[in-house]
Design a protein around this motif. Structure first.
Motif, PDB file in Angstrom:
ATOM      1  N   ASP A 153      34.510  31.646  48.709  1.00  0.00           N
ATOM      2  CA  ASP A 153      34.783  32.462  47.378  1.00  0.00           C
ATOM      3  C   ASP A 153      36.353  32.542  46.828  1.00  0.00           C
ATOM      4  OD1 ASP A 153      32.211  33.066  47.805  1.00  0.00           O
ATOM      5  OD2 ASP A 153      32.700  35.115  48.467  1.00  0.00           O
ATOM      6  N   ALA A 193      38.335  38.808  41.197  1.00  0.00           N
ATOM      7  CA  ALA A 193      37.179  38.590  40.516  1.00  0.00           C
ATOM      8  C   ALA A 193      37.284  38.898  38.974  1.00  0.00           C
ATOM      9  CB  ALA A 193      35.994  39.557  41.030  1.00  0.00           C
ATOM     10  N   ARG A 194      37.012  37.899  38.066  1.00  0.00           N
ATOM     11  CA  ARG A 194      37.107  38.050  36.745  1.00  0.00           C
ATOM     12  C   ARG A 194      35.816  39.078  36.114  1.00  0.00           C
ATOM     13  NH1 ARG A 194      38.488  32.314  34.155  1.00  0.00           N
ATOM     14  NH2 ARG A 194      40.077  31.697  35.896  1.00  0.00           N
ATOM     15  N   SER A 195      36.563  39.712  35.291  1.00  0.00           N
ATOM     16  CA  SER A 195      35.512  40.958  34.566  1.00  0.00           C
ATOM     17  C   SER A 195      35.002  40.087  33.322  1.00  0.00           C
ATOM     18  CB  SER A 195      36.434  42.008  34.167  1.00  0.00           C
ATOM     19  OG  SER A 195      37.245  41.899  33.186  1.00  0.00           O
TER      20      SER A 195
END
Length: 188
Positions: free
Chosen positions: A179, A184-186
């Motif tokens: 990963d 993490a992209r919102s």
């Protein structure tokens, strides 16, 4: 040669390697320890290096089956735990470290190291083939790179840094490789 006797010779080879290093490994010592004549060993393996090469690839001590948990993530975590066990539990840990040291200091053993890792990768390749069939792995993903990243992490942490692996190491290493480590992209 009977498989059981062959395994006894391999076990004696690896035990002597772990105890005395490559310099202290002798065909005579292996013969004595395994209860065979040294001419029997030389009939099957023409040199100490050839005997060690066969022992590293074929001995039960270092055997590790490719896991099949039903998912790529699960298989890779099990693989990392298996590599960690080999590198942290005697006698396999002592053998692995002694073999690595021997390969570094004795160029004639470099082919042995390549053969050992090629054999292991050939066994692990099925993990990636199954993952592709299940749609868990991109077609252009490099299985050897993934294996090297995970196996290398275990080697560095345990052998070179001398650090313990905590309970979550396998899952975290696999998560990072599969990963990435970017946040993490919102959703926009």
């Amino acid at each position: 040669m009977a498989p059981r006797k062959q395994q006894e010779i391999f076990q004696a080879t690896l035990a002597q390697l772990a105890e005395r290093g490559y310099e202290g490994l002798t065909v005579e010592g292996v013969a004595e320890r395994s209860g065979v004549n040294k001419t029997t060993i030389y009939r099957w393996w023409p040199s100490k290096a050839a005997l060690l090469a066969a022992a590293l690839v074929e001995a039960d001590t270092l055997a590790m089956e490719a896991p099949d948990t039903g998912s790529l993530r699960g298989d890779l975590e099990a693989l990392v735990r298996g590599i960690a066990a080999l590198l942290t539990r005697p006698p396999a840990a002592d053998v692995a470290v002694a073999a690595l040291g021997a390969a570094v200091h004795h160029p004639e053993l470099a082919e042995t190291a390549r053969r050992f890792f090629a054999d292991r990768f050939a066994r692990e390749e099925q993990i990636f083939e199954r993952a592709r069939r299940r749609g868990e792995l991109r077609e252009d993903a490099d299985p050897m790179l993934i294996t090297d990243l995970l196996g290398g992490a275990v080697w560095l942490r345990t052998v070179f840094r001398g650090l313990p692996l905590d309970e979550g190491f396998a899952a975290e290493a696999v998560r990072t490789v599969l990963d990435g480590s970017a946040p993490a992209r919102s959703p926009a």
